[in-house]
Design a protein around this motif. Structure first.
Motif, short mmCIF file in Angstrom:
data_model
loop_
_atom_site.label_atom_id
_atom_site.label_comp_id
_atom_site.label_asym_id
_atom_site.label_seq_id
_atom_site.Cartn_x
_atom_site.Cartn_y
_atom_site.Cartn_z
N TYR A 98 0.83 -1.20 0.00
CA TYR A 98 0.00 0.00 0.00
C TYR A 98 0.87 1.26 0.00
CZ TYR A 98 -3.02 3.71 1.71
OH TYR A 98 -3.68 4.90 1.86
N LEU A 99 1.86 1.31 0.91
CA LEU A 99 2.75 2.46 0.98
C LEU A 99 3.52 2.67 -0.32
CD1 LEU A 99 4.23 2.23 4.59
CD2 LEU A 99 2.75 4.03 3.68
N SER A 100 4.01 1.58 -0.87
CA SER A 100 4.77 1.66 -2.12
C SER A 100 3.92 2.23 -3.25
CB SER A 100 5.31 0.28 -2.50
OG SER A 100 6.26 -0.14 -1.55
N ARG A 101 2.70 1.77 -3.34
CA ARG A 101 1.81 2.27 -4.40
C ARG A 101 1.47 3.74 -4.18
NH1 ARG A 101 0.90 -1.39 -7.91
NH2 ARG A 101 0.66 -3.56 -7.40
N LYS A 102 1.20 4.11 -2.94
CA LYS A 102 0.86 5.51 -2.62
C LYS A 102 2.03 6.45 -2.90
CE LYS A 102 -3.21 6.48 -0.98
NZ LYS A 102 -4.15 7.14 -1.86
N LEU A 103 3.22 6.04 -2.48
CA LEU A 103 4.40 6.88 -2.62
C LEU A 103 5.08 6.77 -3.98
CD1 LEU A 103 5.96 6.20 0.90
CD2 LEU A 103 4.68 8.23 0.18
N GLN A 104 4.67 5.76 -4.77
CA GLN A 104 5.25 5.51 -6.09
C GLN A 104 6.74 5.18 -6.03
OE1 GLN A 104 3.49 5.42 -9.29
NE2 GLN A 104 2.02 4.98 -7.68
N ILE A 105 7.17 4.58 -4.92
CA ILE A 105 8.52 4.04 -4.76
C ILE A 105 8.40 2.74 -3.99
CG2 ILE A 105 9.70 6.28 -4.80
CD1 ILE A 105 9.99 5.99 -1.73
N SER A 106 9.36 1.88 -4.13
CA SER A 106 9.32 0.61 -3.41
C SER A 106 9.78 0.81 -1.98
CB SER A 106 10.23 -0.41 -4.10
OG SER A 106 9.76 -0.64 -5.40
N VAL A 107 8.90 0.48 -1.05
CA VAL A 107 9.22 0.58 0.38
C VAL A 107 9.28 -0.85 0.92
CG1 VAL A 107 8.47 1.46 2.61
CG2 VAL A 107 8.00 2.78 0.55
#
Length: 135
Positions: free
Chosen positions: A72-81
């Motif tokens: 979810y965070l990765s998609r929201k931030l548009q970077i791989s977390v």
């Protein structure tokens, strides 16, 4: 500049994205190509060749911490977390075997303003060649 001769004109694009990152597995090789067409459109615009390449065993070189919150965070931030680890629990790839398979060049033409039909046609050829080398 994509039109330099020799090695200076070679560019490697990793077509994968977050789906590959968060759905990859050490036990199964998987590709998500159906919606990844931007690189084909770019190649058509520039008139540069596309040569499919696949690395078998690539997903076993490093482990990835996965979870719905990280996705979810990765998609929201548009970077791989995420957190990656390999040998000794460090971000150093494991000493697993990786095999590189190189397909045939597609013969991409130069089309300054490719239509969706052009992109779909050449993307289909790309997917067919990837499937051929994958199988």
């Amino acid at each position: 500049n994509f039109k330099n001769e020799g090695i200076a004109g070679c560019v490697v694009l990793y077509v994968g994205g977050m789906a590959e990152l968060f759905q990859s597995s050490r036990d199964e090789e998987r590709l998500y190509l159906s919606k990844r067409k931007g690189f084909i459109k770019l190649a058509l615009r520039e008139g540069v060749e596309v040569c499919p390449v696949y690395f078998f065993g690539n997903t076993s070189a490093l482990s990835i911490l996965k979870g719905s919150l990280l996705t979810y965070l990765s998609r929201k931030l548009q970077i791989s977390v995420t957190i990656i680890w390999g040998r000794f629990g460090l971000p150093i790839p494991r000493d697993d075997k990786i095999m590189c398979v190189i397909g045939r060049p597609l013969g991409i033409p130069h089309i300054e303003n490719p239509s969706d039909a052009d992109v779909n046609k050449w993307h289909s050829k790309y997917c067919s060649e990837v499937k051929r080398i994958f199988d």
